[in-house]
Scaffold this motif. Structure first.
Motif, PDB file in Angstrom:
ATOM      1  N   ASN A 365      80.522   2.610  56.451  1.00 26.97           N
ATOM      2  CA  ASN A 365      79.251   2.575  55.719  1.00 26.97           C
ATOM      3  C   ASN A 365      78.586   1.209  55.811  1.00 26.97           C
ATOM      4  O   ASN A 365      77.566   0.970  55.179  1.00 26.97           O
ATOM      5  CB  ASN A 365      79.465   2.933  54.243  1.00 26.97           C
ATOM      6  CG  ASN A 365      80.173   1.827  53.474  1.00 26.97           C
ATOM      7  OD1 ASN A 365      80.875   1.004  54.065  1.00 26.97           O
ATOM      8  ND2 ASN A 365      80.003   1.804  52.164  1.00 26.97           N
ATOM      9  N   THR A 453      80.697  10.105  52.357  1.00 28.55           N
ATOM     10  CA  THR A 453      79.519  10.935  52.128  1.00 28.55           C
ATOM     11  C   THR A 453      79.071  11.515  53.467  1.00 28.55           C
ATOM     12  O   THR A 453      79.219  10.862  54.512  1.00 28.55           O
ATOM     13  CB  THR A 453      78.359  10.120  51.523  1.00 28.55           C
ATOM     14  OG1 THR A 453      78.047   9.027  52.398  1.00 28.55           O
ATOM     15  CG2 THR A 453      78.735   9.581  50.161  1.00 28.55           C
ATOM     16  N   LEU A 455      76.416  12.636  56.195  1.00 30.00           N
ATOM     17  CA  LEU A 455      75.053  12.328  56.622  1.00 30.00           C
ATOM     18  C   LEU A 455      74.284  13.631  56.817  1.00 30.00           C
ATOM     19  O   LEU A 455      74.781  14.565  57.459  1.00 30.00           O
ATOM     20  CB  LEU A 455      75.079  11.535  57.930  1.00 30.00           C
ATOM     21  CG  LEU A 455      73.725  11.097  58.499  1.00 30.00           C
ATOM     22  CD1 LEU A 455      73.060  10.084  57.579  1.00 30.00           C
ATOM     23  CD2 LEU A 455      73.898  10.511  59.901  1.00 30.00           C
ATOM     24  N   THR A 456      73.077  13.704  56.274  1.00 36.23           N
ATOM     25  CA  THR A 456      72.245  14.894  56.413  1.00 36.23           C
ATOM     26  C   THR A 456      70.927  14.516  57.089  1.00 36.23           C
ATOM     27  O   THR A 456      70.562  13.339  57.171  1.00 36.23           O
ATOM     28  CB  THR A 456      71.939  15.513  55.038  1.00 36.23           C
ATOM     29  OG1 THR A 456      71.144  14.580  54.273  1.00 36.23           O
ATOM     30  CG2 THR A 456      73.220  15.829  54.288  1.00 36.23           C
ATOM     31  N   GLU A 458      68.064  15.025  55.934  1.00 36.20           N
ATOM     32  CA  GLU A 458      67.181  14.462  54.911  1.00 36.20           C
ATOM     33  C   GLU A 458      67.441  12.985  54.710  1.00 36.20           C
ATOM     34  O   GLU A 458      66.508  12.166  54.690  1.00 36.20           O
ATOM     35  CB  GLU A 458      67.363  15.217  53.596  1.00 36.20           C
ATOM     36  CG  GLU A 458      66.450  14.725  52.483  1.00 36.20           C
ATOM     37  CD  GLU A 458      66.651  15.494  51.190  1.00 36.20           C
ATOM     38  OE1 GLU A 458      65.954  15.172  50.208  1.00 36.20           O
ATOM     39  OE2 GLU A 458      67.501  16.397  51.166  1.00 36.20           O
ATOM     40  N   THR A 459      68.716  12.597  54.548  1.00 36.90           N
ATOM     41  CA  THR A 459      69.021  11.181  54.326  1.00 36.90           C
ATOM     42  C   THR A 459      68.746  10.354  55.577  1.00 36.90           C
ATOM     43  O   THR A 459      68.320   9.192  55.486  1.00 36.90           O
ATOM     44  CB  THR A 459      70.486  10.999  53.901  1.00 36.90           C
ATOM     45  OG1 THR A 459      71.345  11.612  54.879  1.00 36.90           O
ATOM     46  CG2 THR A 459      70.741  11.636  52.547  1.00 36.90           C
ATOM     47  N   TYR A 460      68.971  10.936  56.742  1.00 38.15           N
ATOM     48  CA  TYR A 460      68.703  10.193  57.974  1.00 38.15           C
ATOM     49  C   TYR A 460      67.208   9.960  58.150  1.00 38.15           C
ATOM     50  O   TYR A 460      66.774   8.862  58.523  1.00 38.15           O
ATOM     51  CB  TYR A 460      69.271  10.936  59.184  1.00 38.15           C
ATOM     52  CG  TYR A 460      69.060  10.201  60.480  1.00 38.15           C
ATOM     53  CD1 TYR A 460      69.796   9.058  60.785  1.00 38.15           C
ATOM     54  CD2 TYR A 460      68.102  10.633  61.404  1.00 38.15           C
ATOM     55  CE1 TYR A 460      69.596   8.362  61.968  1.00 38.15           C
ATOM     56  CE2 TYR A 460      67.899   9.951  62.584  1.00 38.15           C
ATOM     57  CZ  TYR A 460      68.646   8.818  62.861  1.00 38.15           C
ATOM     58  OH  TYR A 460      68.441   8.122  64.029  1.00 38.15           O
ATOM     59  N   ASN A 461      66.410  10.980  57.881  1.00 41.02           N
ATOM     60  CA  ASN A 461      64.960  10.846  58.043  1.00 41.02           C
ATOM     61  C   ASN A 461      64.339   9.932  56.987  1.00 41.02           C
ATOM     62  O   ASN A 461      63.213   9.473  57.153  1.00 41.02           O
ATOM     63  CB  ASN A 461      64.295  12.223  57.985  1.00 41.02           C
ATOM     64  CG  ASN A 461      64.658  13.071  59.187  1.00 41.02           C
ATOM     65  OD1 ASN A 461      64.963  12.553  60.259  1.00 41.02           O
ATOM     66  ND2 ASN A 461      64.640  14.389  59.011  1.00 41.02           N
ATOM     67  N   ASP A 462      65.084   9.677  55.915  1.00 40.05           N
ATOM     68  CA  ASP A 462      64.575   8.860  54.819  1.00 40.05           C
ATOM     69  C   ASP A 462      64.751   7.363  55.067  1.00 40.05           C
ATOM     70  O   ASP A 462      64.514   6.552  54.182  1.00 40.05           O
ATOM     71  CB  ASP A 462      65.282   9.261  53.512  1.00 40.05           C
ATOM     72  CG  ASP A 462      64.507   8.794  52.287  1.00 40.05           C
ATOM     73  OD1 ASP A 462      63.264   8.766  52.354  1.00 40.05           O
ATOM     74  OD2 ASP A 462      65.147   8.438  51.283  1.00 40.05           O
ATOM     75  N   ARG A 463      65.193   7.000  56.279  1.00 39.57           N
ATOM     76  CA  ARG A 463      65.383   5.587  56.598  1.00 39.57           C
ATOM     77  C   ARG A 463      64.049   4.844  56.587  1.00 39.57           C
ATOM     78  O   ARG A 463      62.997   5.454  56.795  1.00 39.57           O
ATOM     79  CB  ARG A 463      66.016   5.430  57.991  1.00 39.57           C
ATOM     80  CG  ARG A 463      67.363   6.008  58.071  1.00 39.57           C
ATOM     81  CD  ARG A 463      67.980   6.209  59.438  1.00 39.57           C
ATOM     82  NE  ARG A 463      67.240   5.900  60.617  1.00 39.57           N
ATOM     83  CZ  ARG A 463      66.432   6.749  61.242  1.00 39.57           C
ATOM     84  NH1 ARG A 463      66.214   7.955  60.748  1.00 39.57           N
ATOM     85  NH2 ARG A 463      65.834   6.415  62.371  1.00 39.57           N
TER      86      ARG A 463
END
Length: 481
Positions: A365, A453, A455-456, A458-463
């Motif tokens: 992480n 955790t 990785l999804t 959504e979380t990847y695109n939220d960078r």
């Protein structure tokens, strides 16, 4: 006048760049991906880029570092090659039939003998690993051979050195090989008392000579230990307090290391003797039967110990990884601190994921190398889009280099899933063909998932835009990382 001078200098630099680019294309012997990356460096850093190429981009001389075998191993190796070619090589029941070609490939192309009847224990905690290692060193009667990429001049490093000094005083032959770049912070006096007591500590690829020979990019990344030719260790742990989880920035250190008994120790012994002799041509190790005592193991684990590096035919460990992936039917679990795969590895893993094989990749992480982590994120995102599950380890720093497939085969060692390990570093991995051990490795992965955790999209695109920009730019340089 100043403008004319600047124009002349610019033209000269352009001509030099063209000549140097032609030199790279004609004589560089690089694959296209790596070559384009270096040409980009040359374009953005005229002239300076070429000196960086000389220092960091040249290939090794295979003839100078040729990989010979020792008499104790050579006879067994040739016998196994002949038996395999005639379909007479005994393969244990624990070795699935579809992995026979993997054994043959590693046997033929890397001179990796198949060792059977071994005992193998796995360590994932630094405290437990070093306690076991220190106990075995304390019990040594004849010799102690150690090889590490990083040795720190801190509490753990000093504790190991003092124990080696004690054993040297007792008459035990102590040899310690460390990498000049990885252990560059060691002071000159650190091993002086060990030398006075008859032990020896030598650097592989010292920084000064590496700079003079333009070979700074080659590093001996192997970590192994052999005690009296009966007990062996290999895996990911180096020597330093951070490997005990005592670095506040990195936190708990999660790694994977093996302890072995059986003929496999002879294979580790051979690897050490060859590396020591290459690093110390004027003070090599003469062959001695005492280094290879009869094994006393009653284990049942078959394995191959595979070496790779710029001195070998090329990509032996990488080829083993790809072959394992291609044979997978159920699942592929991978742990690596860096995920910058070669095109062949990436293509094979994507095909597996697209074919509904359960591909899971676990990464840290947090970075310990800031340029590498954004590229890792970029590649795991590509695998995620192909259907793989990506896990981010949250309980400290994940440094494990392991793979387990289908409860059939496992690999543990020093090789990361990156281009440096595939092409530049001297690495060492164990390929283990044992169902019970594979199941243990799978359970370890599942346990680590509880501290991770997923990785999804959504979380990847939220960078942030900055993170996305770093990934895009640094990925262009991935062949050089």
């Amino acid at each position: 006048m100043d403008w004319q001078w600047w124009n002349t200098v610019s033209n000269i630099a352009l001509i030099i760049n063209i000549i140097l680019a032609a030199f790279m294309v004609i004589f560089g012997k690089k694959d296209a991906t790596s070559l384009w990356a270096w040409l980009m460096v040359l374009f953005f850093l005229p002239v300076l880029g070429f000196f960086l190429y000389l220092l960091l981009g040249r290939s090794a001389g295979k003839k100078e570092w040729s990989n010979n075998t020792l008499p104790s191993i050579g006879g067994m190796l040739e016998c196994q090659k002949e038996s395999f070619a005639d379909n007479r090589l005994f393969l244990p029941d624990s070795l699935p039939g579809q992995l026979r070609s993997l054994v043959g490939m590693l046997l033929k192309n890397d001179d990796s003998a198949l060792s059977q009847e071994n005992k193998v224990s796995v360590y994932t905690d630094g405290q437990e690993k070093f306690e076991a290692l220190f106990d075995d060193i304390q019990a040594a009667k004849q010799h102690i051979h150690l090889q590490y990429y990083i040795v720190r001049e801190d509490r753990l490093g000093s504790q190991l050195r003092d124990l080696l000094i004690q054993k040297a005083k007792e008459g035990v032959k102590v040899l310690f090989l460390y990498d000049g770049f990885g252990s560059r912070k060691i002071g000159r006096k650190f091993f002086s008392e060990l030398h006075r007591q008859g032990g020896e500590a030598k650097s592989s690829f010292p920084i000064v000579s590496s700079l003079l020979k333009l070979r700074l990019n080659f590093r001996n990344h192997r970590k192994l230990a052999v005690i009296d030719g009966r007990v062996g260790y290999m895996g990911g742990f180096n020597v330093g307090d951070e490997y005990l989880g005592q670095n506040e920035a990195l936190g708990y250190w999660r790694d994977t290391h093996l302890r072995m008994e059986g003929i496999s120790v002879h294979l580790l012994q051979e690897r050490f003797i060859l590396d020591w002799t290459k690093a110390n041509r004027d003070n090599g190790i003469n062959f001695d039967d005492s280094y290879f005592p009869d094994p006393a193991s009653d284990g049942d684990v078959p394995l191959q110990i595979v070496s790779s590096g710029p001195d070998a035919r090329g990509g032996e460990i990488l080829h083993g990884f790809i072959k394992i992936i291609q044979e997978a039917e159920d699942y592929i679990y991978i742990q690596s601190p860096y995920f910058i795969p070669t095109p062949g590895f990436l293509a094979s893993l994507r095909v597996a994921a697209l074919s509904d094989v359960d591909v899971r990749i676990m990464i840290p992480n947090k970075p310990d190398h800031p340029f590498v982590y954004p590229v890792t994120f970029s590649f795991v995102a590509e695998m995620m889009r192909a259907g793989a599950k990506i896990y981010i380890y949250e309980h400290g720093f994940l440094h494990a280099k392991s793979m387990v497939v289908d409860d059939k085969v496992s690999s543990v060692g020093t090789s990361n899933v990156d281009m440096r390990s595939a092409e530049l570093n001297f690495e060492l991995n164990t390929f283990i063909y044992h169902r019970r051990f594979a199941q243990e490795m799978k359970e370890i992965f599942h346990k680590d998932m509880a501290s991770s955790t997923q990785l999804t999209e959504e979380t990847y695109n939220d960078r942030s835009f900055y993170q996305k920009a770093k990934e895009s730019v640094f990925r262009l340089l991935s062949p050089l990382l």
